[in-house]
Design an enzyme around this catalytic site. Structure first.
Site, PDB file in Angstrom:
ATOM      1  N   ASP A  13       0.804  -1.223   0.000  1.00 55.19           N
ATOM      2  CA  ASP A  13       0.000   0.000   0.000  1.00 55.19           C
ATOM      3  C   ASP A  13       0.836   1.272   0.000  1.00 55.19           C
ATOM      4  O   ASP A  13       0.441   2.301   0.559  1.00 55.19           O
ATOM      5  CB  ASP A  13      -0.957   0.021   1.219  1.00 55.19           C
ATOM      6  CG  ASP A  13      -1.875  -1.191   1.215  1.00 55.19           C
ATOM      7  OD1 ASP A  13      -2.240  -1.655   0.125  1.00 55.19           O
ATOM      8  OD2 ASP A  13      -2.208  -1.680   2.315  1.00 55.19           O
ATOM      9  N   LYS A  16       1.806   2.182  -5.058  1.00 58.24           N
ATOM     10  CA  LYS A  16       2.338   1.620  -6.316  1.00 58.24           C
ATOM     11  C   LYS A  16       1.416   1.942  -7.489  1.00 58.24           C
ATOM     12  O   LYS A  16       1.873   2.283  -8.572  1.00 58.24           O
ATOM     13  CB  LYS A  16       2.484   0.076  -6.196  1.00 58.24           C
ATOM     14  CG  LYS A  16       3.494  -0.352  -5.132  1.00 58.24           C
ATOM     15  CD  LYS A  16       3.527  -1.860  -4.989  1.00 58.24           C
ATOM     16  CE  LYS A  16       2.294  -2.466  -4.370  1.00 58.24           C
ATOM     17  NZ  LYS A  16       2.040  -2.093  -2.969  1.00 58.24           N
ATOM     18  N   GLY A  40      -4.533  -4.215  -3.796  1.00 54.30           N
ATOM     19  CA  GLY A  40      -5.529  -3.181  -4.074  1.00 54.30           C
ATOM     20  C   GLY A  40      -4.753  -1.945  -4.485  1.00 54.30           C
ATOM     21  O   GLY A  40      -4.104  -1.323  -3.656  1.00 54.30           O
ATOM     22  N   HIS A  41      -4.749  -1.643  -5.777  1.00 53.28           N
ATOM     23  CA  HIS A  41      -3.950  -0.532  -6.305  1.00 53.28           C
ATOM     24  C   HIS A  41      -4.889   0.598  -6.744  1.00 53.28           C
ATOM     25  O   HIS A  41      -5.714   0.422  -7.636  1.00 53.28           O
ATOM     26  CB  HIS A  41      -3.084  -1.014  -7.476  1.00 53.28           C
ATOM     27  CG  HIS A  41      -2.066  -2.035  -7.055  1.00 53.28           C
ATOM     28  ND1 HIS A  41      -1.223  -2.678  -7.926  1.00 53.28           N
ATOM     29  CD2 HIS A  41      -1.754  -2.524  -5.819  1.00 53.28           C
ATOM     30  CE1 HIS A  41      -0.449  -3.516  -7.246  1.00 53.28           C
ATOM     31  NE2 HIS A  41      -0.750  -3.438  -5.966  1.00 53.28           N
ATOM     32  N   GLN A 218       1.929  -6.063  -3.238  1.00 52.90           N
ATOM     33  CA  GLN A 218       2.382  -6.175  -1.845  1.00 52.90           C
ATOM     34  C   GLN A 218       3.701  -5.400  -1.666  1.00 52.90           C
ATOM     35  O   GLN A 218       3.912  -4.431  -2.365  1.00 52.90           O
ATOM     36  CB  GLN A 218       2.544  -7.644  -1.419  1.00 52.90           C
ATOM     37  CG  GLN A 218       1.232  -8.401  -1.254  1.00 52.90           C
ATOM     38  CD  GLN A 218       0.605  -8.862  -2.556  1.00 52.90           C
ATOM     39  OE1 GLN A 218       1.256  -9.523  -3.342  1.00 52.90           O
ATOM     40  NE2 GLN A 218      -0.636  -8.526  -2.783  1.00 52.90           N
ATOM     41  N   THR A 295      -9.643  -4.818   1.788  1.00 49.89           N
ATOM     42  CA  THR A 295     -10.486  -5.359   2.860  1.00 49.89           C
ATOM     43  C   THR A 295     -11.134  -4.270   3.712  1.00 49.89           C
ATOM     44  O   THR A 295     -11.964  -4.586   4.566  1.00 49.89           O
ATOM     45  CB  THR A 295      -9.654  -6.255   3.799  1.00 49.89           C
ATOM     46  OG1 THR A 295      -8.576  -5.456   4.310  1.00 49.89           O
ATOM     47  CG2 THR A 295      -9.091  -7.469   3.067  1.00 49.89           C
ATOM     48  N   GLY A 296     -10.739  -3.036   3.527  1.00 50.33           N
ATOM     49  CA  GLY A 296     -11.308  -1.936   4.319  1.00 50.33           C
ATOM     50  C   GLY A 296     -10.809  -1.911   5.757  1.00 50.33           C
ATOM     51  O   GLY A 296     -11.283  -1.121   6.562  1.00 50.33           O
ATOM     52  N   ARG A 299      -5.356   0.486   8.612  1.00 55.09           N
ATOM     53  CA  ARG A 299      -3.923   0.186   8.514  1.00 55.09           C
ATOM     54  C   ARG A 299      -3.195   0.726   9.752  1.00 55.09           C
ATOM     55  O   ARG A 299      -3.475   1.846  10.196  1.00 55.09           O
ATOM     56  CB  ARG A 299      -3.333   0.825   7.259  1.00 55.09           C
ATOM     57  CG  ARG A 299      -3.879   0.237   5.968  1.00 55.09           C
ATOM     58  CD  ARG A 299      -3.365   1.035   4.761  1.00 55.09           C
ATOM     59  NE  ARG A 299      -3.920   0.531   3.512  1.00 55.09           N
ATOM     60  CZ  ARG A 299      -4.041   1.273   2.414  1.00 55.09           C
ATOM     61  NH1 ARG A 299      -3.668   2.533   2.406  1.00 55.09           N
ATOM     62  NH2 ARG A 299      -4.540   0.743   1.319  1.00 55.09           N
TER      63      ARG A 299
HETATM   64  P1  GDP Z   1      -0.800   0.391  -3.528  1.00 51.84           P
HETATM   65  O1  GDP Z   1      -1.415  -0.881  -3.050  1.00 51.84           O
HETATM   66  O2  GDP Z   1       0.672   0.444  -3.265  1.00 51.84           O
HETATM   67  O3  GDP Z   1      -1.128   0.716  -4.958  1.00 51.84           O
HETATM   68  O4  GDP Z   1      -1.435   1.546  -2.650  1.00 51.84           O
HETATM   69  P2  GDP Z   1      -2.994   1.695  -2.241  1.00 51.84           P
HETATM   70  O5  GDP Z   1      -3.756   2.111  -3.434  1.00 51.84           O
HETATM   71  O6  GDP Z   1      -3.467   0.491  -1.512  1.00 51.84           O
HETATM   72  O7  GDP Z   1      -2.909   2.834  -1.149  1.00 51.84           O
HETATM   73  C1  GDP Z   1      -2.355   4.063  -1.423  1.00 51.84           C
HETATM   74  C2  GDP Z   1      -3.403   5.142  -1.100  1.00 51.84           C
HETATM   75  O8  GDP Z   1      -2.762   6.388  -1.028  1.00 51.84           O
HETATM   76  C3  GDP Z   1      -4.458   5.285  -2.173  1.00 51.84           C
HETATM   77  O9  GDP Z   1      -5.672   5.660  -1.571  1.00 51.84           O
HETATM   78  C4  GDP Z   1      -3.936   6.420  -3.045  1.00 51.84           C
HETATM   79  O10 GDP Z   1      -4.964   7.142  -3.716  1.00 51.84           O
HETATM   80  C5  GDP Z   1      -3.279   7.285  -2.021  1.00 51.84           C
HETATM   81  N1  GDP Z   1      -2.103   8.043  -2.474  1.00 51.84           N
HETATM   82  C6  GDP Z   1      -1.102   7.666  -3.315  1.00 51.84           C
HETATM   83  N2  GDP Z   1      -0.154   8.615  -3.365  1.00 51.84           N
HETATM   84  C7  GDP Z   1      -0.573   9.603  -2.553  1.00 51.84           C
HETATM   85  C8  GDP Z   1      -0.006  10.836  -2.152  1.00 51.84           C
HETATM   86  O11 GDP Z   1       1.089  11.216  -2.542  1.00 51.84           O
HETATM   87  N3  GDP Z   1      -0.712  11.586  -1.259  1.00 51.84           N
HETATM   88  C9  GDP Z   1      -1.928  11.204  -0.783  1.00 51.84           C
HETATM   89  N4  GDP Z   1      -2.564  11.991   0.075  1.00 51.84           N
HETATM   90  N5  GDP Z   1      -2.493  10.041  -1.129  1.00 51.84           N
HETATM   91  C10 GDP Z   1      -1.809   9.252  -1.988  1.00 51.84           C
HETATM   92  P1  IMO Z   2      -0.943  -4.145  -2.239  1.00 53.21           P
HETATM   93  O1  IMO Z   2      -0.500  -4.692  -3.569  1.00 53.21           O
HETATM   94  C1  IMO Z   2      -0.933  -4.569   2.102  1.00 53.21           C
HETATM   95  C2  IMO Z   2      -1.076  -8.644   3.683  1.00 53.21           C
HETATM   96  C3  IMO Z   2      -2.330  -9.080   4.420  1.00 53.21           C
HETATM   97  C4  IMO Z   2      -1.725 -10.065   5.405  1.00 53.21           C
HETATM   98  C5  IMO Z   2      -0.626 -10.733   4.602  1.00 53.21           C
HETATM   99  C6  IMO Z   2      -1.028 -12.077   4.000  1.00 53.21           C
HETATM  100  O2  IMO Z   2      -2.217  -3.402  -2.271  1.00 53.21           O
HETATM  101  O3  IMO Z   2       0.172  -3.405  -1.603  1.00 53.21           O
HETATM  102  P2  IMO Z   2      -2.586 -12.741   1.944  1.00 53.21           P
HETATM  103  O4  IMO Z   2      -4.042 -12.481   1.701  1.00 53.21           O
HETATM  104  O5  IMO Z   2      -1.697 -12.203   0.895  1.00 53.21           O
HETATM  105  O6  IMO Z   2      -2.307 -14.199   2.229  1.00 53.21           O
HETATM  106  O7  IMO Z   2      -2.277 -11.956   3.316  1.00 53.21           O
HETATM  107  O8  IMO Z   2      -0.295  -9.826   3.560  1.00 53.21           O
HETATM  108  N1  IMO Z   2      -1.310  -8.121   2.322  1.00 53.21           N
HETATM  109  C7  IMO Z   2      -1.210  -6.826   1.992  1.00 53.21           C
HETATM  110  N2  IMO Z   2      -0.974  -5.746   2.756  1.00 53.21           N
HETATM  111  N3  IMO Z   2      -1.067  -4.438   0.759  1.00 53.21           N
HETATM  112  C8  IMO Z   2      -1.261  -5.524  -0.020  1.00 53.21           C
HETATM  113  O9  IMO Z   2      -1.255  -5.458  -1.363  1.00 53.21           O
HETATM  114  C9  IMO Z   2      -1.391  -6.783   0.589  1.00 53.21           C
HETATM  115  N4  IMO Z   2      -1.614  -8.041   0.140  1.00 53.21           N
HETATM  116  C10 IMO Z   2      -1.548  -8.843   1.198  1.00 53.21           C
HETATM  117  O10 IMO Z   2      -2.950  -7.997   5.056  1.00 53.21           O
HETATM  118  O11 IMO Z   2      -1.114  -9.357   6.453  1.00 53.21           O
HETATM  119 MG    MG Z   3      -2.926  -1.554  -1.790  1.00 55.54          MG
END
Ligand code: GDP
Ligand code: IMO
Ligand code: MG
Length: 419
Positions: A13, A16, A40-41, A218, A295-296, A299
């Site tokens: 998270d 990416k 979840g991207h 991840q 999953t909501g 964090r």
């Molecule tokens: P990923 O799994 O690495 O793609 O990241 P996620 O999408 O799960 O979580 C990143 C969250 O941060 C998302 O809600 C993005 O919209 C948000 N985000 C990404 N870059 C920035 C930033 O520079 N500033 C803020 N405020 N939010 C960001």
């Molecule tokens: P992105 O790509 C954050 C975590 C889960 C759990 C562990 C194992 O959005 O960064 P799993 O379901 O993979 O067997 O769970 O890994 N986890 C993540 N945490 N971002 C993710 O993906 C994750 N994918 C799995 O919360 O701790």
């Molecule tokens: Mg994510």
């Protein structure tokens, strides 16, 4: 032609999705090599928030073909949901999605086993319950179902029925548990995604293919071999996973960009040395809107950890860093960075030596003066307040990798390119 890589530098998270969206402008192929719908991207497309779980983020730009590589575990029901989301957002994906023949397939049985294991397990890993671990387990046990099996529905049904019988024999599930499993919808989804299933080799290894962007899911500290085992996911999320998950050898990779948040988050169980339980932690969580995109779940939040980041830089062979969510630190009087740990009266600067004892280490912090103003509208590095520059430069020097991109907000334009 270049091959560039995006990998998560922390516990996932990191943002990416946003950086892949930025770099996929220049890519003709965007490919994922591991994981599945546990990811979840998030990306803002025409100012609307879209979360992709399995389909590479490049799908939002019309110039790229998106490959779900053989190292992934693909959930057909999830793909159908994502396709619906693309339809709703009028994103043209025709002839642009390829699921590799040999990617392993998640079934409702695998999700069920994942849930049951989580409920039974004493040391809760806190998985996403998307069936990731059980599907990889079947792969390594050589009983898994692969995408190519979906091309023959009767063969698929036969394989899944046999696997269900094994699950009952092994007491992985009970016959009552099966009452909640809807295989009719599942087989429908398998039929819908049939047209995406192909061999990705001829594209990935075509000399004239153009630029390839590889999207990690991840983060390095969740890597099955290099992460905080057993609180990890079941794949190699670090750049090493690319050689197996896509078949692209390490010496073909041009740039490997590690994505780091300007602080750290973790969702699920497991050690987290810089985790905050005070008001600063709550503030990072609420300003950063730190809720899991899959999953909501809330964090967990903490300060930036140099020891972990340096480890991540080594494991991935990082050539550059994208630092995200710097704007979340806009309203902190003081910002802390963990420079090293103390463990049993010793100073620790290398994560690997204490990877098994992370619960016990004591983080030692250096303090930085906050900038106390909004940086969301900055348009270059020079626009940033002095205090923010000091913070960024300190991280870059200590990690030993240049920070090339800084993200200062969730939207596409909120990005500073330092190159
Ligand atoms: P990923 O799994 O690495 O793609 O990241 P996620 O999408 O799960 O979580 C990143 C969250 O941060 C998302 O809600 C993005 O919209 C948000 N985000 C990404 N870059 C920035 C930033 O520079 N500033 C803020 N405020 N939010 C960001
Ligand atoms: P992105 O790509 C954050 C975590 C889960 C759990 C562990 C194992 O959005 O960064 P799993 O379901 O993979 O067997 O769970 O890994 N986890 C993540 N945490 N971002 C993710 O993906 C994750 N994918 C799995 O919360 O701790
Ligand atoms: Mg994510």
């Amino acid at each position: 032609m270049s091959i560039n890589v995006i990998v998560g530098g922390q516990w996932g998270d990191e943002g990416k999705g946003k950086i892949v969206d930025l770099l996929s402008k220049e890519a003709s192929v965007v490919a994922r090599y591991q994981g599945g719908s546990n990811a979840g991207h998030t990306v803002y497309h025409n100012d609307k928030k879209i979360v992709l779980h399995q389909i590479p983020t490049g799908i939002l730009r019309q110039n790229s073909t998106c490959i779900l590589g053989k190292g992934m575990v693909v959930d057909p029901d999830g793909i159908v949901e994502e396709i619906e989301c693309l339809n709703n957002n009028k994103i043209d994906y025709s002839n642009r999605i390829i699921i590799d023949y040999y990617a392993h397939i998640v079934t409702p049985l695998h999700k069920l086993i994942d849930q049951i294991n989580e409920e039974k397990s004493g040391a809760k890993i806190g998985t996403t319950c998307k069936g990731i671990g059980p599907t990889y387990q079947d792969k390594y046990q050589r009983i898994g179902i692969r995408a190519i099996d979906l091309l023959d529905l009767s063969l698929l049904k036969d394989k899944l029925e046999k696997r269900i019988k094994i699950a009952l024999d092994r007491n992985e599930i009970s016959s009552d548990d099966l009452l909640n499993v809807n295989l009719t919808d599942y087989y429908n989804s398998c039929t819908i995604i049939n047209s995406f299933i192909q061999d990705s080799f001829p594209i990935l290894f075509n000399k004239n293919v153009g630029n390839i962007l590889i999207e990690g899911a991840q983060g390095t500290l969740l890597d099955i071999d290099h992460g905080t085992f057993p609180y990890v996911t079941s794949s190699n999320c670090s750049s090493g996973g690319i050689s197996t998950g896509l078949g692209i050898p390490g010496n073909k990779l041009d740039n490997i960009i590690g994505i780091f948040k300007a602080y750290v988050t973790r969702v699920g169980g497991g050690p987290f040395p810089t985790e905050l339980f005070d008001d600063n932690g709550k503030k990072l969580q609420s300003i950063g809107k730190e809720l899991g995109a899959t999953t909501g779940r809330v964090r967990r939040c903490g300060w930036f950890d140099i020891v972990a980041a340096k480890y991540s830089a080594s494991i991935n062979g990082l050539t550059g860093i994208a630092l995200t969510k710097l704007d979340i630190l806009d309203n902190f009087e003081t910002i802390y960075v963990c420079t090293h740990y103390e463990f049993r009266n010793k100073k620790i600067t290398e994560l690997s030596s204490v990877l098994n004892y992370l619960d016990e280490v004591i983080p030692v912090y250096k303090q930085f003066k906050g900038w106390n103003c909004s940086i969301e509208e900055a348009s270059s590095f020079d626009d940033l307040p002095k205090e923010a520059k000091v913070y960024i430069e300190f991280l870059s020097v200590k990690i030993g990798v240049p920070i090339e991109i800084i993200s200062i907000g969730p939207k596409r334009h909120q990005i500073l390119n330092l190159q």
